[in-house]
Design an enzyme around this catalytic site. Structure first.
Site, short mmCIF file in Angstrom:
data_model
loop_
_atom_site.label_atom_id
_atom_site.label_comp_id
_atom_site.label_asym_id
_atom_site.label_seq_id
_atom_site.Cartn_x
_atom_site.Cartn_y
_atom_site.Cartn_z
N GLU A 20 -2.24 9.37 -10.75
CA GLU A 20 -1.83 8.16 -11.46
C GLU A 20 -1.80 8.42 -12.97
O GLU A 20 -2.58 9.25 -13.47
CB GLU A 20 -2.84 7.04 -11.14
N ARG A 24 0.84 -1.21 0.00
CA ARG A 24 0.00 0.00 0.00
C ARG A 24 0.87 1.25 0.00
O ARG A 24 1.53 1.57 0.99
CB ARG A 24 -0.92 0.02 1.23
N HIS A 77 0.09 3.65 -10.29
CA HIS A 77 -0.87 4.17 -9.29
C HIS A 77 -0.11 4.93 -8.19
O HIS A 77 -0.14 4.53 -7.01
CB HIS A 77 -1.61 2.96 -8.72
N ARG A 98 0.74 -6.56 -9.53
CA ARG A 98 1.24 -5.92 -8.30
C ARG A 98 1.32 -6.89 -7.12
O ARG A 98 1.90 -6.52 -6.09
CB ARG A 98 0.37 -4.73 -7.93
O1 TA6 Z 1 -7.11 4.64 -8.46
C1 TA6 Z 1 -8.21 4.82 -7.64
C2 TA6 Z 1 -8.75 3.47 -7.22
O2 TA6 Z 1 -9.25 2.76 -8.31
C3 TA6 Z 1 -9.80 3.72 -6.14
O3 TA6 Z 1 -11.09 3.39 -6.60
C4 TA6 Z 1 -9.34 2.84 -4.97
O4 TA6 Z 1 -9.95 1.60 -5.00
C5 TA6 Z 1 -7.83 2.79 -5.21
O5 TA6 Z 1 -7.71 2.67 -6.62
C6 TA6 Z 1 -7.09 1.74 -4.45
O6 TA6 Z 1 -7.39 0.48 -4.94
P1 TA6 Z 1 -6.77 -0.80 -4.14
O7 TA6 Z 1 -7.24 -2.00 -4.90
O8 TA6 Z 1 -5.27 -0.63 -4.18
O9 TA6 Z 1 -7.30 -0.70 -2.75
#
Ligand code: TA6
Length: 300
Positions: free
Chosen positions: A271, A73, A167, A96
């Site tokens: 992102e 994370r 991301h 990932r």
């Molecule tokens: O990029 C934004 C997003 O798609 C949000 O909707 C949120 O879910 C974030 O990514 C994080 O996603 P994750 O699967 O890493 O918790």
């Protein structure tokens, strides 16, 4: 594993391979200026980028998982071959949450320190996504810039399409004093309004609630300004048409087990990727895209 990789890929003063969190192998790049970056073999996940004074520019959650089957994370998760829940794969695809291979490290003649990692299909990924592929990530660390070059090669016999996104989680002092620039007039898909499409009216996007927007065909140069520190980061993308702006805010932060309840205050995601457009790659061909992050004082 870290020791073995170290023997093969370390470069004195520039590239080290150490055991990181969870005992996972981590490649540490250090530029002669003192700037540095770290990337885990797991997910080819960049978890740190520090300026020459050692200031951390990326956000990493204190609650992150460090497990072979879970994403880290923070930093830069590589989303491939799917973005978010836009298909039948796990959210943001499978790249990932599995180990990649470290392929090459190098110090270029101009002092840029590079590391290349690659992910190819496995029996598991073929179950999820029936295509043979080579996904490459090349990091290029300079004094005040970090470039990520991504490459998707079709090594199979059938055409496939995909989504890919970097991301990126930026570290900020206080989300209430952060702004994102360069998206005025751009159509975005609002993930919080059932995918409704609207046009961004603000030249300076600020945050006061959960924000989750996919900007389609965004300009290739964007900026994140952190007023509290006076720092700005410019994001320049090539062949990555879309940009996503995300902050979970309070309620979503509390629902995320690998994210501290108040960590939304200290991060913002900007992102880059190809999300709306799904590149088609025919056998033997490849797609390339890249993103460069560079540090500026806000007055520039
Ligand atoms: O990029 C934004 C997003 O798609 C949000 O909707 C949120 O879910 C974030 O990514 C994080 O996603 P994750 O699967 O890493 O918790």
């Amino acid at each position: 594993m870290a020791e073995e990789l170290g023997r093969q890929f370390e470069i004195p003063d520039s590239v080290k391979v150490t055991e990181g969190n969870g005992g996972m192998p981590r490649v540490v790049l250090t530029h002669e200026s003192g700037s540095s970056a770290e990337v885990y073999i797991h997910g080819a996940h960049v978890t740190s980028w520090k300026d020459a004074e050692g200031k951390e520019l990326f956000f990493l959650s204190g609650e992150s998982n460090w497990a072979i089957d879970k994403p880290i994370r923070g930093g830069i998760p590589v989303c491939f071959p799917q973005f978010s829940g836009q298909g039948s794969l796990p959210p943001h695809g499978f790249a990932r949450d599995r180990d990649w291979g470290l392929r090459r490290t190098e110090v270029l003649s101009n002092g840029i320190v590079t590391a290349e990692l690659q992910l190819t299909e496995t029996a598991e990924t073929l179950e999820l996504w029936p295509h043979q592929f080579a996904l490459g990530l090349r990091l290029m660390l300079d004094e005040d810039a970090l470039t990520l070059q991504t490459q998707v090669t079709n090594t199979g016999s059938q055409l496939f399409d995909f989504q890919l996104a970097l991301h990126t989680y930026f570290s900020v002092e206080d989300i209430h004093r952060v702004s994102v620039h360069g998206l005025e007039g751009i159509v975005f898909i609002d993930s919080l309004k059932d995918g409704a499409r609207e046009t961004e009216s603000r030249s300076s996007i600020r945050f006061k609630e959960e924000t989750d927007r996919i900007y389609v065909d965004a300009p290739d140069s964007l900026r994140v300004k952190d007023e509290a520190t006076g720092r700005a980061i410019t994001i320049e993308k090539r062949n990555m048409p879309d940009a996503v702006v995300w902050n979970p805010w309070t309620a979503k932060a509390q629902r995320m087990p690998d994210f501290g309840d108040d960590e939304y205050l200290r991060m913002v995601c900007l992102e880059t990727g190809t999300i709306e457009t799904r590149p088609c790659v025919s056998p033997g061909n490849r797609w390339q895209g890249e993103t460069t992050f560079s540090i500026q004082g806000q007055d520039r």
